[in-house]
Design a protein around this motif. Structure first.
Motif, PDB file in Angstrom:
ATOM      1  N   ASP A  83       0.834  -1.208   0.000  1.00 52.19           N
ATOM      2  CA  ASP A  83       0.000   0.000   0.000  1.00 52.19           C
ATOM      3  C   ASP A  83       0.866   1.254   0.000  1.00 52.19           C
ATOM      4  N   LEU A  84       2.072   1.126   0.539  1.00 57.97           N
ATOM      5  CA  LEU A  84       3.074   2.184   0.525  1.00 57.97           C
ATOM      6  C   LEU A  84       4.436   1.529   0.323  1.00 57.97           C
ATOM      7  N   VAL A  85       5.404   2.304  -0.157  1.00 56.77           N
ATOM      8  CA  VAL A  85       6.786   1.827  -0.211  1.00 56.77           C
ATOM      9  C   VAL A  85       7.717   2.928   0.281  1.00 56.77           C
ATOM     10  N   ALA A  86       8.870   2.506   0.812  1.00 58.16           N
ATOM     11  CA  ALA A  86       9.896   3.446   1.257  1.00 58.16           C
ATOM     12  C   ALA A  86      11.225   2.712   1.278  1.00 58.16           C
ATOM     13  N   GLY A  87      12.302   3.459   1.137  1.00 55.20           N
ATOM     14  CA  GLY A  87      13.625   2.861   1.213  1.00 55.20           C
ATOM     15  C   GLY A  87      14.587   3.798   1.910  1.00 55.20           C
ATOM     16  N   HIS A  88      15.582   3.230   2.559  1.00 57.46           N
ATOM     17  CA  HIS A  88      16.563   4.020   3.303  1.00 57.46           C
ATOM     18  C   HIS A  88      17.743   4.336   2.397  1.00 57.46           C
ATOM     19  N   GLU A 202      23.012  15.458 -13.580  1.00 53.71           N
ATOM     20  CA  GLU A 202      23.077  15.334 -15.038  1.00 53.71           C
ATOM     21  C   GLU A 202      22.617  13.948 -15.485  1.00 53.71           C
ATOM     22  N   VAL A 203      22.930  12.938 -14.673  1.00 52.88           N
ATOM     23  CA  VAL A 203      22.491  11.568 -14.961  1.00 52.88           C
ATOM     24  C   VAL A 203      20.992  11.430 -14.704  1.00 52.88           C
ATOM     25  N   LEU A 204      20.554  11.967 -13.579  1.00 57.62           N
ATOM     26  CA  LEU A 204      19.150  11.865 -13.193  1.00 57.62           C
ATOM     27  C   LEU A 204      18.241  12.562 -14.198  1.00 57.62           C
ATOM     28  N   ASP A 205      18.715  13.664 -14.767  1.00 57.94           N
ATOM     29  CA  ASP A 205      17.910  14.414 -15.732  1.00 57.94           C
ATOM     30  C   ASP A 205      17.573  13.598 -16.978  1.00 57.94           C
ATOM     31  N   THR A 206      18.395  12.601 -17.290  1.00 60.74           N
ATOM     32  CA  THR A 206      18.169  11.799 -18.499  1.00 60.74           C
ATOM     33  C   THR A 206      17.164  10.673 -18.272  1.00 60.74           C
ATOM     34  N   ALA A 207      16.816  10.395 -17.021  1.00 59.62           N
ATOM     35  CA  ALA A 207      15.937   9.269 -16.693  1.00 59.62           C
ATOM     36  C   ALA A 207      14.467   9.669 -16.782  1.00 59.62           C
ATOM     37  N   THR A 208      13.653   8.756 -17.289  1.00 53.48           N
ATOM     38  CA  THR A 208      12.210   8.974 -17.384  1.00 53.48           C
ATOM     39  C   THR A 208      11.518   8.395 -16.159  1.00 53.48           C
ATOM     40  N   PHE A 209      10.758   9.236 -15.458  1.00 52.40           N
ATOM     41  CA  PHE A 209       9.996   8.807 -14.299  1.00 52.40           C
ATOM     42  C   PHE A 209       8.508   8.773 -14.669  1.00 52.40           C
ATOM     43  N   LYS A 210       7.779   7.820 -14.091  1.00 56.99           N
ATOM     44  CA  LYS A 210       6.343   7.679 -14.316  1.00 56.99           C
ATOM     45  C   LYS A 210       5.593   7.840 -12.999  1.00 56.99           C
ATOM     46  N   THR A 211       4.299   8.064 -13.098  1.00 56.53           N
ATOM     47  CA  THR A 211       3.457   8.128 -11.904  1.00 56.53           C
ATOM     48  C   THR A 211       3.534   6.806 -11.150  1.00 56.53           C
ATOM     49  N   ALA A 212       3.722   6.872  -9.856  1.00 54.86           N
ATOM     50  CA  ALA A 212       3.851   5.657  -9.048  1.00 54.86           C
ATOM     51  C   ALA A 212       2.519   4.919  -8.943  1.00 54.86           C
ATOM     52  N   VAL A 213       2.581   3.594  -8.924  1.00 53.65           N
ATOM     53  CA  VAL A 213       1.367   2.787  -8.793  1.00 53.65           C
ATOM     54  C   VAL A 213       0.922   2.706  -7.332  1.00 53.65           C
ATOM     55  N   CYS A 214       1.814   3.044  -6.412  1.00 52.99           N
ATOM     56  CA  CYS A 214       1.441   3.179  -5.000  1.00 52.99           C
ATOM     57  C   CYS A 214       2.293   4.298  -4.414  1.00 52.99           C
ATOM     58  N   PRO A 215       1.827   4.974  -3.373  1.00 53.78           N
ATOM     59  CA  PRO A 215       2.558   6.119  -2.839  1.00 53.78           C
ATOM     60  C   PRO A 215       3.940   5.749  -2.291  1.00 53.78           C
ATOM     61  N   VAL A 216       4.869   6.682  -2.446  1.00 58.22           N
ATOM     62  CA  VAL A 216       6.249   6.528  -1.983  1.00 58.22           C
ATOM     63  C   VAL A 216       6.511   7.540  -0.874  1.00 58.22           C
ATOM     64  N   LEU A 217       7.112   7.082   0.212  1.00 62.76           N
ATOM     65  CA  LEU A 217       7.577   7.960   1.282  1.00 62.76           C
ATOM     66  C   LEU A 217       9.058   8.218   1.033  1.00 62.76           C
ATOM     67  N   SER A 218       9.418   9.432   0.692  1.00 61.70           N
ATOM     68  CA  SER A 218      10.793   9.744   0.319  1.00 61.70           C
ATOM     69  C   SER A 218      11.651  10.109   1.526  1.00 61.70           C
ATOM     70  N   ASN A 219      12.953   9.923   1.384  1.00 63.93           N
ATOM     71  CA  ASN A 219      13.885  10.232   2.472  1.00 63.93           C
ATOM     72  C   ASN A 219      13.823  11.694   2.891  1.00 63.93           C
ATOM     73  N   VAL A 220      13.749  12.592   1.896  1.00 67.29           N
ATOM     74  CA  VAL A 220      13.787  14.025   2.225  1.00 67.29           C
ATOM     75  C   VAL A 220      12.410  14.600   2.516  1.00 67.29           C
ATOM     76  N   ASP A 221      11.352  13.823   2.221  1.00 65.43           N
ATOM     77  CA  ASP A 221       9.976  14.250   2.496  1.00 65.43           C
ATOM     78  C   ASP A 221       9.128  13.005   2.728  1.00 65.43           C
ATOM     79  N   PRO A 222       8.772  12.717   3.983  1.00 63.41           N
ATOM     80  CA  PRO A 222       8.086  11.472   4.305  1.00 63.41           C
ATOM     81  C   PRO A 222       6.595  11.446   3.980  1.00 63.41           C
ATOM     82  N   ASN A 223       6.077  12.468   3.331  1.00 66.23           N
ATOM     83  CA  ASN A 223       4.663  12.465   2.963  1.00 66.23           C
ATOM     84  C   ASN A 223       4.439  11.622   1.711  1.00 66.23           C
ATOM     85  N   PRO A 224       3.385  10.774   1.688  1.00 64.27           N
ATOM     86  CA  PRO A 224       3.130   9.881   0.555  1.00 64.27           C
ATOM     87  C   PRO A 224       2.945  10.669  -0.739  1.00 64.27           C
TER      88      PRO A 224
END
Length: 296
Positions: A83-88, A202-224
């Motif tokens: 229902d949620l995912v997070a990683g350290h 510069e590397v990250l800018d080349t990557a394609t991100f898509k809408t997540a299929v479930c909410p992610v709790l990020s390291n720098v912002d723990p809100n889903p």
């Protein structure tokens, strides 16, 4: 049904021979081969080498991502869904992959570059503090230039990061049960990583991100969050920003989570959650036997 969060550990959870039982699984064996093509070296060989080699940032990060992502894929194949995912730290990449934000190869390419950049970073120090005086720590960090709170892991465990002199100053002035320097190449999750972060951007800018299929709790912002642009922006801040794991743990009951499944070697994250939040079911899936024995 109990709502579940899947969490993925980062550096420090690696162990010799981790994931080697996955070679019995055809789809996992294919992933190991694909990883060797991308990395130019064998995850299988590194995981079976020696702990000093495996613990080098250059190798640790890709190895953990490959093994954690394979275990995650196999769990999804069994019909389980988070229902949620997070990683350290590094584990946030596996969380984003599990949430469908980028494909597996994109994730490994990102981590390969991240690991190489971070492995080449030097001149800083990180240290873990256990059972410390929180008010005193906050004040000493405030009064000491060139050191920050890098990992807010639990009420009883944090990691500080900065110049060696500044970190040693904090360690000498704050009362703690234990204060341990970490074996890392640089001052990760601190402003001293600004140059590395700029290079990685510069590397990250080349990557394609898509809408997540479930909410992610990020390291720098723990809100889903599921928005691709927001998740990418958060990830771009991760190398210099603090890992707010204690706040992630506190978010779990707020989001109706009743079970935490840590996917990957070790049990660091379930241990940190246990010290922060009471009443959650804690599960570890560290290897293939534990995955096969798991039933929701």
């Amino acid at each position: 049904m109990t709502k579940t969060v899947w969490v993925f550990p980062g550096q420090g959870s690696q162990a010799l021979n981790m994931g080697m039982e996955l070679l019995e699984v055809p789809c996992a064996k294919a992933k190991f081969s694909q990883a060797e093509e991308i990395l130019g070296w064998s995850v299988i060989d590194i995981c079976q080498s020696n702990i000093d080699t495996l613990s080098r940032t250059l190798y640790t990060q890709p190895c953990l991502y490959v093994i954690e992502s394979i275990l995650s894929d196999l769990l999804l194949e069994k019909g389980h869904r988070p229902d949620l995912v997070a990683g350290h730290s590094l584990g946030e990449y596996t969380a984003l992959y599990t949430a469908g934000v980028f494909d597996w190869a994109t994730g490994l390419h990102l981590i390969k570059q991240r690991a190489e950049i971070m492995d080449n970073t030097s001149g800083g120090l990180m240290a873990a503090l256990l059972n410390f005086d929180q008010a005193q720590l906050a004040q000493v960090i405030k009064d000491t230039p060139n050191v920050v709170l890098a990992n807010d892991n639990s009420p009883a465990q944090v990691v500080i990061s900065g110049t060696p002199e500044a970190v040693k100053t904090v360690m000498s002035q704050v009362k703690a049960k234990r204060a341990l320097p970490l074996k890392v190449s640089g001052a990760f999750h601190s402003p001293l990583m600004n140059a590395a972060a700029t290079q990685f951007q510069e590397v990250l800018d080349t990557a394609t991100f898509k809408t997540a299929v479930c909410p992610v709790l990020s390291n720098v912002d723990p809100n889903p969050e599921i928005d691709a642009d927001i998740l990418k922006a958060r990830l771009s801040q991760q190398m210099t920003g603090s890992v707010r794991w204690r706040e992630i743990a506190l978010q779990l009951p707020e989001n109706g989570i009743g079970k935490v499944i840590e996917i990957g070697p070790g049990n660091v994250l379930t241990g940190l959650v246990k010290r922060t939040v009471e009443g959650l079911i804690l599960v570890n899936i560290r290897n293939l036997p534990e995955l096969e024995n798991y039933s929701s």
